[in-house]
Design a protein around this motif. Sequence first.
Motif, mmCIF file in Angstrom:
data_model
loop_
_atom_site.group_PDB
_atom_site.id
_atom_site.type_symbol
_atom_site.label_atom_id
_atom_site.label_comp_id
_atom_site.label_asym_id
_atom_site.label_seq_id
_atom_site.Cartn_x
_atom_site.Cartn_y
_atom_site.Cartn_z
ATOM 1 N N CYS A 100 0.702 -5.747 -7.500
ATOM 2 C CA CYS A 100 1.868 -5.920 -6.637
ATOM 3 C C CYS A 100 2.831 -6.878 -7.319
ATOM 4 N N TYR B 12 2.841 -1.502 -5.975
ATOM 5 C CA TYR B 12 3.608 -2.037 -4.850
ATOM 6 C C TYR B 12 4.621 -3.074 -5.336
ATOM 7 N N ILE C 51 -0.336 -5.329 2.839
ATOM 8 C CA ILE C 51 -0.348 -4.803 1.475
ATOM 9 C C ILE C 51 -1.737 -4.963 0.844
#
Length: 229
Positions: free
Chosen positions: A44, A81, A215
């Motif tokens: 991420c 992400y 997430i």
Amino acid sequence: MKFAVLVFPGSNCDIDCYKAVEDTIGEPVDYVWHTATDLSAYDCILVPGGFSYGDYLRCGAISRFAPVMAEVAKAAEQGKYILGICNGFQILTEAGLLPGTLLRNMSLKFLCHDTVLRVENNSNPFTTQYEVGEEIKIPIAHGEGNYYCDEATLADLKANNQIIFRYVNNPNGSVEDIAGISNKNGNVVGMMPHPERAVDSLLGSEDGKKMFTSILKAWRDRHESASVR
């Protein structure tokens, strides 16, 4: 899950993002300088707020050419992400990773206060732990947060459920009260309000926590599903 917090000359919310990851979900997190040419180790990528390159030319207009942004684009294509917050949102639009642009606030004044957002989409990896229609208190701090796109782009955003958050009381003139959007695949999100500043009651709100826990859950679910195959 490993997080990267990008740092550009003029970033000033990088520490906030780092601490939000560290304190909220306890996952590994690194600062990554704008000259980096490899983000392969990260799951991420957080593009923080601030005034990258002093907001010269336009907010994010110089940062989008930093070496690290080629790697961000590659990560986006790979489905990793990516979350751009405030100036990070501006950088993502300048880089073409998100549609539209951010204009001067209608008031022509810098705004710094709490806002109430309504969750429009909870099927996005960053919002699964919210309810659709849930109202959350998240602060803003921007002078160019007025989201604009043309009618065709707006129609696409609606058709593809890419509008993630709307302002309950629009502070800056954003079209249709838009506070945050995603790309069509849903793995790239940009928003003007600062969820990393709303992860502890001492900060006035914990409503940003669920973006980080969402997430992490999305990443774990993806990897568990892959391991089953």
